[in-house]
Design an enzyme around this catalytic site. Structure first.
Site, PDB file in Angstrom:
ATOM      1  N   CYS A 112       0.806  -1.216   0.000  1.00 42.52           N
ATOM      2  CA  CYS A 112       0.000   0.000   0.000  1.00 42.52           C
ATOM      3  C   CYS A 112       0.840   1.267   0.000  1.00 42.52           C
ATOM      4  CB  CYS A 112      -0.945   0.002   1.209  1.00 42.52           C
ATOM      5  SG  CYS A 112      -2.135  -1.351   1.182  1.00 42.52           S
ATOM      6  N   HIS A 252      -2.131   6.879   4.230  1.00 42.61           N
ATOM      7  CA  HIS A 252      -2.810   5.696   3.705  1.00 42.61           C
ATOM      8  C   HIS A 252      -4.014   5.395   4.588  1.00 42.61           C
ATOM      9  CE1 HIS A 252      -3.822   1.777   2.372  1.00 42.61           C
ATOM     10  NE2 HIS A 252      -3.265   1.141   3.396  1.00 42.61           N
ATOM     11  N   ASN A 282     -10.240   0.553   2.830  1.00 42.18           N
ATOM     12  CA  ASN A 282      -8.832   0.560   2.452  1.00 42.18           C
ATOM     13  C   ASN A 282      -8.726   0.248   0.961  1.00 42.18           C
ATOM     14  OD1 ASN A 282      -6.135   0.004   1.985  1.00 42.18           O
ATOM     15  ND2 ASN A 282      -5.863  -1.273   3.794  1.00 42.18           N
TER      16      ASN A 282
END
Length: 332
Positions: A112, A252, A282
């Protein structure tokens, strides 16, 4: 000249999967999910679409924002945790769908943190003079790699794509520092074990759901609450700035409790952290780019504002970009 972000774009699928929808398919509840993650709903890619399609839509919006044509782009870098195919790269599929002729294109795999890595790589191509404008994309459809009976993972992820265009901006503005790090000792904490050459697809691997996301949630949480501050401090030190100089932190979007922990460690107001995890979950490599695009399109970023993009992910990886914002003006 310096290198900066001269255009942003994002794309979210139209299908919404709420916590109440998940209550019908797995042993969970809206309250349980929101309390532990901050997520209320997430977007799920259409059955007949792929991540290259989402990436193309985000890229078109970024091009429009920068007042550029596809022909102005010199390089495409796409970060993803869920490539459309193992071969060819998803970036080449995006290049073809955009009609970007024969410009180079490659994928970045850094969990990520992929967008942070890709922005850092793209910046250096422009700084060396090799290219002038680089399209950087984060796109993922991890919903296709979830075990929908595992409530610890299936409630977390959503699909989407975000894009930024890098180009030359006036000196003293743009990307003023980068920081990247990795620690392979934590590779087993967040992974999709099967599907590559190490464990090819077999009937047995599918039965064991080894093509699905596996995560040691508590260990990843501990890692994230250490990694985000480390990346932030390192990037700000390289920029000769402090956290007080930062207008917005764009992290993030993995878990609201991680973000609360980070805000507390830095002693900053929670409103300094940009958050959209409640709406999208997410979205992996896309999350930072989506949040940046929404912030920019809401006209909340002004010239001279200091932005901090910071992420963590599988690998384990972590990193940050510090940006002094300037509105791009296309030369005549």
């Amino acid at each position: 000249m310096s290198v900066g972000i001269i255009g942003t774009g994002s794309y979210l699928p139209s299908k919404v999967l709420t916590n109440f929808d998940l209550e019908k398919i797995v042993d969970t509840s809206d309250e349980w999910i929101k309390t532990r993650t901050g997520i209320s709903e997430r977007r799920i890619i259409d059955d007949n679409a792929n991540i290259s399609d989402m990436a193309v839509e985000a890229s078109k919006k970024a091009l429009l924002d920068a007042d550029l044509e596809v022909s102005d782009i010199d390089l495409i870098i796409l970060a993803t945790c869920s490539p459309e195919t193992l071969m060819p790269s998803t970036s080449c599929l995006v290049q073809q769908k955009l009609g970007a002729k024969t410009i180079p294109a490659f994928d970045v795999s850094a969990g990520c943190t992929g967008l942070i890595y890709a922005i850092t790589i793209g910046t250096q191509f422009i700084e060396t003079g090799m290219y002038e404008k680089v399209l950087v994309i984060g796109a993922d459809a991890l919903s296709r790699h979830l075990d929908w009976t595992d409530r610890t993972t299936c409630v977390l992820f959503g699909d989407g794509a975000g894009a930024v265009i890098l180009g030359k901006v006036q000196k003293g503005y743009g990307i003023i520092s980068n920081y990247l790090a990795a620690d392979g000792k934590g590779a087993d904490l967040l992974k999709i074990p099967a599907g590559g050459s190490g464990l090819p697809a077999t009937e047995d691997s599918f039965e064991k759901k080894l093509h699905c996301v596996q995560m040691s949630g508590s260990e990843v949480f501990k890692f994230a609450t250490r990694a985000l501050p480390r990346a932030t401090k390192a990037a700000l030190k390289r920029a000769n700035l402090t956290i007080d100089d930062v207008k917005y932190i764009i992290p993030h979007q993995a878990n609201i409790r991680i973000l609360e922990n980070v805000a507390k460690k830095f002693g900053v107001g929670f409103d300094k952290l940009i958050k959209n995890i409640d709406k999208y979950g997410n979205t992996s490599t896309a999350s930072i780019a989506i949040a940046l695009d929404e912030l920019q399109r809401a006209n909340k970023i002004h010239e001279g504002d200091i932005l901090l993009l910071v992420g963590f992910g599988a690998g384990l990886t972590w990193g940050a970009n510090v940006i002094k914002w300037v509105k791009y003006k296309k030369s005549k």
